[in-house]
Scaffold this active site. Structure first.
Site, mmCIF file in Angstrom:
data_model
loop_
_atom_site.group_PDB
_atom_site.id
_atom_site.type_symbol
_atom_site.label_atom_id
_atom_site.label_comp_id
_atom_site.label_asym_id
_atom_site.label_seq_id
_atom_site.Cartn_x
_atom_site.Cartn_y
_atom_site.Cartn_z
ATOM 1 N N GLU A 68 10.550 -8.264 -3.000
ATOM 2 C CA GLU A 68 11.158 -6.972 -2.642
ATOM 3 C C GLU A 68 10.632 -6.647 -1.253
ATOM 4 O O GLU A 68 9.440 -6.390 -1.089
ATOM 5 C CB GLU A 68 10.763 -5.925 -3.683
ATOM 6 C CG GLU A 68 11.735 -4.775 -3.726
ATOM 7 C CD GLU A 68 11.314 -3.653 -2.816
ATOM 8 O OE1 GLU A 68 11.788 -3.653 -1.647
ATOM 9 O OE2 GLU A 68 10.544 -2.806 -3.248
ATOM 10 N N LYS A 104 -3.087 -8.715 -7.129
ATOM 11 C CA LYS A 104 -3.854 -8.363 -5.934
ATOM 12 C C LYS A 104 -3.267 -7.100 -5.317
ATOM 13 O O LYS A 104 -2.145 -7.114 -4.805
ATOM 14 C CB LYS A 104 -3.824 -9.470 -4.879
ATOM 15 C CG LYS A 104 -4.857 -9.199 -3.781
ATOM 16 C CD LYS A 104 -4.657 -10.031 -2.535
ATOM 17 C CE LYS A 104 -3.697 -9.413 -1.558
ATOM 18 N NZ LYS A 104 -4.100 -8.077 -1.029
ATOM 19 N N TRP A 140 0.793 -1.223 0.000
ATOM 20 C CA TRP A 140 0.000 0.000 0.000
ATOM 21 C C TRP A 140 0.823 1.271 0.000
ATOM 22 O O TRP A 140 0.277 2.360 -0.049
ATOM 23 C CB TRP A 140 -0.893 -0.004 1.248
ATOM 24 C CG TRP A 140 -0.136 -0.466 2.462
ATOM 25 C CD1 TRP A 140 -0.140 -1.741 2.997
ATOM 26 C CD2 TRP A 140 0.793 0.279 3.255
ATOM 27 N NE1 TRP A 140 0.733 -1.816 4.072
ATOM 28 C CE2 TRP A 140 1.317 -0.576 4.251
ATOM 29 C CE3 TRP A 140 1.239 1.609 3.240
ATOM 30 C CZ2 TRP A 140 2.252 -0.171 5.189
ATOM 31 C CZ3 TRP A 140 2.178 2.019 4.178
ATOM 32 C CH2 TRP A 140 2.668 1.131 5.134
ATOM 33 N N CYS A 153 10.440 1.134 1.852
ATOM 34 C CA CYS A 153 11.258 -0.038 2.147
ATOM 35 C C CYS A 153 12.721 0.355 2.277
ATOM 36 O O CYS A 153 13.477 -0.295 2.986
ATOM 37 C CB CYS A 153 11.075 -1.078 1.061
ATOM 38 S SG CYS A 153 11.253 -0.398 -0.582
ATOM 39 N N GLU A 186 12.303 -2.821 11.343
ATOM 40 C CA GLU A 186 11.721 -1.847 10.419
ATOM 41 C C GLU A 186 10.521 -1.172 11.086
ATOM 42 O O GLU A 186 9.551 -1.823 11.451
ATOM 43 C CB GLU A 186 11.279 -2.559 9.132
ATOM 44 C CG GLU A 186 10.819 -1.586 8.072
ATOM 45 C CD GLU A 186 10.539 -2.271 6.734
ATOM 46 O OE1 GLU A 186 9.782 -3.260 6.697
ATOM 47 O OE2 GLU A 186 11.077 -1.802 5.712
HETATM 48 P P1 NAI Z 1 2.176 -7.517 4.145
HETATM 49 O O1 NAI Z 1 3.441 -8.105 3.632
HETATM 50 O O2 NAI Z 1 1.357 -8.382 5.034
HETATM 51 O O3 NAI Z 1 1.245 -7.057 2.912
HETATM 52 C C1 NAI Z 1 1.703 -6.825 1.598
HETATM 53 C C2 NAI Z 1 0.779 -7.518 0.604
HETATM 54 O O4 NAI Z 1 0.795 -8.929 0.848
HETATM 55 C C3 NAI Z 1 -0.693 -7.103 0.721
HETATM 56 O O5 NAI Z 1 -1.269 -7.069 -0.573
HETATM 57 C C4 NAI Z 1 -1.293 -8.231 1.540
HETATM 58 O O6 NAI Z 1 -2.682 -8.396 1.352
HETATM 59 C C5 NAI Z 1 -0.530 -9.425 1.000
HETATM 60 N N1 NAI Z 1 -0.505 -10.599 1.880
HETATM 61 C C6 NAI Z 1 -0.584 -10.623 3.241
HETATM 62 N N2 NAI Z 1 -0.546 -11.893 3.674
HETATM 63 C C7 NAI Z 1 -0.458 -12.698 2.586
HETATM 64 C C8 NAI Z 1 -0.393 -14.103 2.394
HETATM 65 N N3 NAI Z 1 -0.426 -14.964 3.428
HETATM 66 N N4 NAI Z 1 -0.297 -14.584 1.134
HETATM 67 C C9 NAI Z 1 -0.252 -13.749 0.086
HETATM 68 N N5 NAI Z 1 -0.319 -12.404 0.197
HETATM 69 C C10 NAI Z 1 -0.422 -11.873 1.439
HETATM 70 O O7 NAI Z 1 2.550 -6.150 4.861
HETATM 71 P P2 NAI Z 1 1.632 -5.254 5.850
HETATM 72 O O8 NAI Z 1 0.964 -6.158 6.847
HETATM 73 O O9 NAI Z 1 0.792 -4.361 5.052
HETATM 74 O O10 NAI Z 1 2.745 -4.381 6.574
HETATM 75 C C11 NAI Z 1 3.544 -4.952 7.617
HETATM 76 C C12 NAI Z 1 4.946 -4.415 7.548
HETATM 77 O O11 NAI Z 1 5.574 -4.843 6.344
HETATM 78 C C13 NAI Z 1 5.069 -2.899 7.494
HETATM 79 O O12 NAI Z 1 4.972 -2.311 8.746
HETATM 80 C C14 NAI Z 1 6.431 -2.742 6.887
HETATM 81 O O13 NAI Z 1 7.415 -2.901 7.882
HETATM 82 C C15 NAI Z 1 6.511 -3.897 5.900
HETATM 83 N N6 NAI Z 1 6.172 -3.481 4.523
HETATM 84 C C16 NAI Z 1 7.174 -3.366 3.593
HETATM 85 C C17 NAI Z 1 6.893 -2.906 2.319
HETATM 86 C C18 NAI Z 1 7.943 -2.745 1.282
HETATM 87 O O14 NAI Z 1 7.839 -1.878 0.428
HETATM 88 N N7 NAI Z 1 8.959 -3.597 1.253
HETATM 89 C C19 NAI Z 1 5.541 -2.507 1.929
HETATM 90 C C20 NAI Z 1 4.544 -2.714 2.958
HETATM 91 C C21 NAI Z 1 4.879 -3.182 4.197
#
Ligand code: NAI
Ligand code: MG
Length: 493
Positions: free
Chosen positions: A264, A189, A165, A298, A395
């Site tokens: 990533e 997604k 997001w 990130c 992070e």
């Molecule tokens: P997340 O990794 O859970 O979500 C990212 C995407 O993965 C979303 O579309 C979510 O619906 C999807 N997702 C979640 N669980 C999944 C599963 N079991 N199988 C497949 N897809 C799945 O990250 P979240 O909960 O939004 O944020 C948590 C932390 O992650 C943040 O506080 C931050 O530290 C980190 N983060 C890092 C990002 C980056 O750019 N590398 C971007 C967003 C979050």
């Protein structure tokens, strides 16, 4: 529609699309369920969006498979695929203010950032990959014997793409550009926090002329829709951007179908300031490198190492800069910091601020919520941070700067590398030798010298260690979306 003024307050955009895109049709979820997407600046519900799950992913995967195996996309000349990407980029440019306003509404980022950074970078990325479409070539190989041996780089097939997001539309462009240039089809997604700009991109893709089934979009939650993408047997590859924990889950879930995976992930990127640096530039870079996008990057420069000799002056000036940031309505062009994306992220960040103080760091400024509506957090700076504190190791993904002191270059290098992450790093110095020494010694996918957050569609980006697998952007980004085929032809008797 948003007003296309250069200054003042932009209006919230109309919401055109809340459904699931499968083939060239928009539909509600098979289950009929919807979920709310929230405006993080007001905590008000923007609208209900179709909540896809396994049944919708199955329909999307079948549509993507059919489009990959038969139909106009599979027979299209490569150059015409490039033309479609260019057309989509043009449509984005024509609708730039609307797309930027959608991003601001759903994510909370300042409209000035969305218009000046997210949208131009996304458009540039699609144009960059459009240029690659007809330049994906193989080799001829001098094998022993009377054979003609050559390689072809073919699309991987159906690509599952799961995005976060923090940069919704930019992540769409990073994922679609290389996948479509190389002839794949997509089941995407978007994050549950920010589905709206991705859905609008789906509409624009159909308008550009992408054939039915090439791009399918299933909004929904990770453990349901996301996991269904990862496990689906008709999907060949998953490209994911998000947290390390979710990547670990995805790797386990993908093992049964042995999908190709690219990740990533997060970081704890060191930003190293030497005493001989141009301090004005370093302070600007430190502020931007941490606070940009409300700290939700990130590659945020979240471990700021400052050489002892300038530490005191640096801290004083960077704190003053943090205090000048303008928090407020993200639709105002003068706003430089909006709210965090949602309550979960807000709570996580406030928890780290609490732990920073408890573990003995000094909160030099900030540390509080701003207002009682919207997820706004004061720009926060911690000093006297030591390597073992959780604010120096984990992070935070928020507007929280941690400043650490160092005295020797070798010490800075070993402390910079003392992390499980390896996404990015930066160094500020006027000494070219030091700059190159740091660039070569820090274990990270990107090193910025006397700059921060300089992105270009042509420059590869991705992580060492637990910050990722594979590279996005540039020519390197194409490798994730092609399979290499060897063809050997008997030229003998
Ligand atoms: P997340 O990794 O859970 O979500 C990212 C995407 O993965 C979303 O579309 C979510 O619906 C999807 N997702 C979640 N669980 C999944 C599963 N079991 N199988 C497949 N897809 C799945 O990250 P979240 O909960 O939004 O944020 C948590 C932390 O992650 C943040 O506080 C931050 O530290 C980190 N983060 C890092 C990002 C980056 O750019 N590398 C971007 C967003 C979050
Ligand atoms: Mg999550």
């Amino acid at each position: 529609m948003s007003a296309a003024t250069e200054s003042g307050t932009f209006a919230a955009p109309a919401i055109r699309q809340k459904g699931i895109l499968i083939g060239d049709e928009w539909s509600p979820a098979v289950s009929g369920k919807t979920f709310q997407t929230i405006n993080p600046a007001t905590e008000e519900v923007i609208c209900e969006v179709a909540e896809g799950d396994k049944a919708d992913v199955d329909r999307a995967a079948r549509a993507a498979r059919a489009a990959f195996e038969s139909g106009p996309w599979s027979k299209m000349d490569a150059r015409d695929r490039g033309q479609l990407l260019l057309k989509l980029a043009d449509l984005m440019e024509e609708n730039l203010d609307e797309l930027a306003a959608l991003e601001t509404l759903d994510n909370g980022k300042p409209i000035g950032d969305a218009r000046a950074a997210d949208l131009p970078l996304a458009i540039d990325c699609l144009r960059y990959y459009a240029g690659w479409a007809d330049k994906i070539t193989g080799d001829t190989i001098p094998v022993r014997g009377d054979y003609f041996c050559y390689t072809r780089r073919e699309p991987v097939g159906v690509c599952g793409q799961i995005i976060p997001w923090n940069f919704p539309i930019l992540m769409v462009a990073w994922k679609w550009g290389p996948a479509l240039a190389t002839g794949n089809t997509i089941v995407m997604k978007p994050a549950e926090q920010t589905p709206l700009s991705c859905l609008r991109m789906g509409e624009l893709a159909l308008e550009a002329g992408f054939p039915a089934g090439v791009i399918n979009i299933v909004p929904g939650y990770g453990p349901t829709a996301g996991a269904a993408i990862v496990k689906h047997p008709l999907i060949d590859k998953v490209a994911f951007t998000g947290s390390g924990e979710t990547a670990q889950r995805i790797m386990a879930d993908a093992s049964t179908t042995l999908k190709r995976l690219t990740f990533e992930l997060g970081g704890k990127s060191p930003n190293i300031v030497f005493a001989d640096a141009d301090l004005d530039a370093a302070i600007t870079g430190a502020e931007f490198g941490l606070f940009f996008n409300q700290g939700q990057c990130c590659c945020a420069g979240s471990r700021l190492f400052v050489e002892e000799a300038v530490h005191e002056e640096f801290v004083e000036r960077v704190v003053a800069r943090a205090n000048q940031r303008v928090l407020g309505n993200p639709f105002d062009t003068g706003t430089t910091q909006g709210p965090q994306v949602d309550k979960d992220q807000f709570d996580k960040i406030m928890g780290y601020i609490d732990s920073g103080s408890k573990e003995g760091a000094t909160c030099a400024t900030g540390g509080q919520r701003v207002g009682d509506r919207g997820f706004f957090i004061e720009p926060t700076v911690f000093t006297n941070v030591t390597d073992e504190m959780s604010i120096a190791r984990e992070e935070i993904f928020g507007p929280v700067m941690s400043i650490l002191k160092f005295s020797e270059m070798d010490e800075a290098i070993s402390r910079a590398n003392n992390t499980t992450f390896g996404l990015a790093a930066a160094v500020w110095t006027s000494d070219a030798k030091k700059a190159h020494k740091i660039a070569a010694s820090v274990r990270a996918g990107t090193v910025w010298v006397n700059c921060y957050d300089v992105f270009d569609a042509a420059a590869p980006f991705g992580g060492f260690k637990m910050s990722g697998m594979g590279r996005e952007l540039g020519e390197a980004g194409l490798a994730n979306y092609t399979e290499l085929k060897t063809v050997t032809v008997n030229l003998g008797e």
